[in-house]
Write an enzyme that holds these catalytic residues in place. Structure first.
Site, PDB file in Angstrom:
ATOM      1  N   ARG A   1       0.838  -1.211   0.000  1.00  0.00           N
ATOM      2  CA  ARG A   1       0.000   0.000   0.000  1.00  0.00           C
ATOM      3  C   ARG A   1       0.868   1.254   0.000  1.00  0.00           C
ATOM      4  O   ARG A   1       0.554   2.243  -0.651  1.00  0.00           O
ATOM      5  CB  ARG A   1      -0.937   0.024   1.213  1.00  0.00           C
ATOM      6  CG  ARG A   1      -1.974  -1.081   1.190  1.00  0.00           C
ATOM      7  CD  ARG A   1      -3.098  -0.845   0.199  1.00  0.00           C
ATOM      8  NE  ARG A   1      -3.072  -1.467  -1.080  1.00  0.00           N
ATOM      9  CZ  ARG A   1      -3.136  -2.766  -1.389  1.00  0.00           C
ATOM     10  NH1 ARG A   1      -3.136  -3.677  -0.457  1.00  0.00           N
ATOM     11  NH2 ARG A   1      -3.173  -3.167  -2.630  1.00  0.00           N
TER      12      ARG A   1
ATOM     13  N   GLU B   1       2.177   1.510  -3.469  1.00  0.00           N
ATOM     14  CA  GLU B   1       1.077   1.953  -4.324  1.00  0.00           C
ATOM     15  C   GLU B   1       0.821   3.451  -4.145  1.00  0.00           C
ATOM     16  O   GLU B   1       0.542   4.167  -5.118  1.00  0.00           O
ATOM     17  CB  GLU B   1      -0.190   1.166  -3.970  1.00  0.00           C
ATOM     18  CG  GLU B   1      -1.400   1.519  -4.783  1.00  0.00           C
ATOM     19  CD  GLU B   1      -2.620   0.723  -4.350  1.00  0.00           C
ATOM     20  OE1 GLU B   1      -3.317   0.226  -5.241  1.00  0.00           O
ATOM     21  OE2 GLU B   1      -2.869   0.604  -3.131  1.00  0.00           O
TER      22      GLU B   1
ATOM     23  N   SER C   1      15.108  15.295   1.090  1.00  0.00           N
ATOM     24  CA  SER C   1      16.113  14.384   1.605  1.00  0.00           C
ATOM     25  C   SER C   1      15.484  13.293   2.461  1.00  0.00           C
ATOM     26  O   SER C   1      14.593  13.566   3.266  1.00  0.00           O
ATOM     27  CB  SER C   1      17.129  15.153   2.452  1.00  0.00           C
ATOM     28  OG  SER C   1      18.029  14.253   3.073  1.00  0.00           O
TER      29      SER C   1
END
Length: 185
Positions: free
Chosen positions: A126, A129, A152
């Site tokens: 997830r 995704e 960063s």
């Protein structure tokens, strides 16, 4: 159940633990011995050991660090100072000098090497995704607000919080990274 019946090889037999160094596997072993194993779930992809006793948050408070950073030490993604390593081990009831030395050595880290890509663990997938879906929009907004550069992850703090919601509690992830503009020459 007595957690001592599960040898270090058990924890190290599945990803992501199999990829960890012996010092990091030993940390998980010490953490699992700190309480009673409540749940044990073994699959082809992962081993989940839910432990009553010490949490990453407990350990973090004991050494005055953030829980995400402490978890990153366990997974071999952050290098503790010798003092941090000693504090973690002391909190877990161990004083193994060799383990302190292994954990705090700079060359022993292998960041970003904890399993397949794309990830197969549901939580990691997830997150992956989320970057696939929202990565370019987030990048565009960073550029609009800061200019041409990157966030960063070396100078970054990551926090995980829980937010109550009537429709179901929410997970709040915060990446607080320093903006680094691209150099011009």
């Amino acid at each position: 159940m007595d957690p001592s019946i599960y040898p270090r090889q058990f924890i190290g037999s599945e990803e992501p633990y199999r990829s960890l160094g012996t010092a990091n596997q030993a940390l998980f072993e010490l953490k699992s011995k700190s309480g009673t194993i409540e749940t044990l779930c073994l699959s082809m992809e992962f081993v989940l050991i839910a432990v009553t006793g010490y949490s990453f948050s407990d350990i973090a408070k004991a050494i005055n660090r953030d829980e995400v950073w402490v978890a990153a030490v366990f997974y071999g993604q952050a290098v503790p100072t010798e003092s941090d390593a000693q504090g973690i081990l002391k909190y877990l009831g161990s004083d193994e000098a060799q383990l302190v030395s292994e954990l705090s050595r700079q060359g022993g880290i292998n960041r970003g090497n904890l399993g397949p890509m794309p990830p197969t663990d549901p939580v990691l997938y997830r997150l992956y995704e989320g970057i696939l879906v929202y990565g370019y929009p987030i990048k565009s907004i960073i550029h609009e607000k800061f200019g041409d550069g990157i966030m960063s992850l070396i100078d970054c703090k990551v926090h995980v919080d829980r937010k109550e919601d009537p429709k179901g509690d929410r997970v709040v992830l915060t990446f607080d990274g320093k903006f680094l503009p691209y150099a011009k020459w």
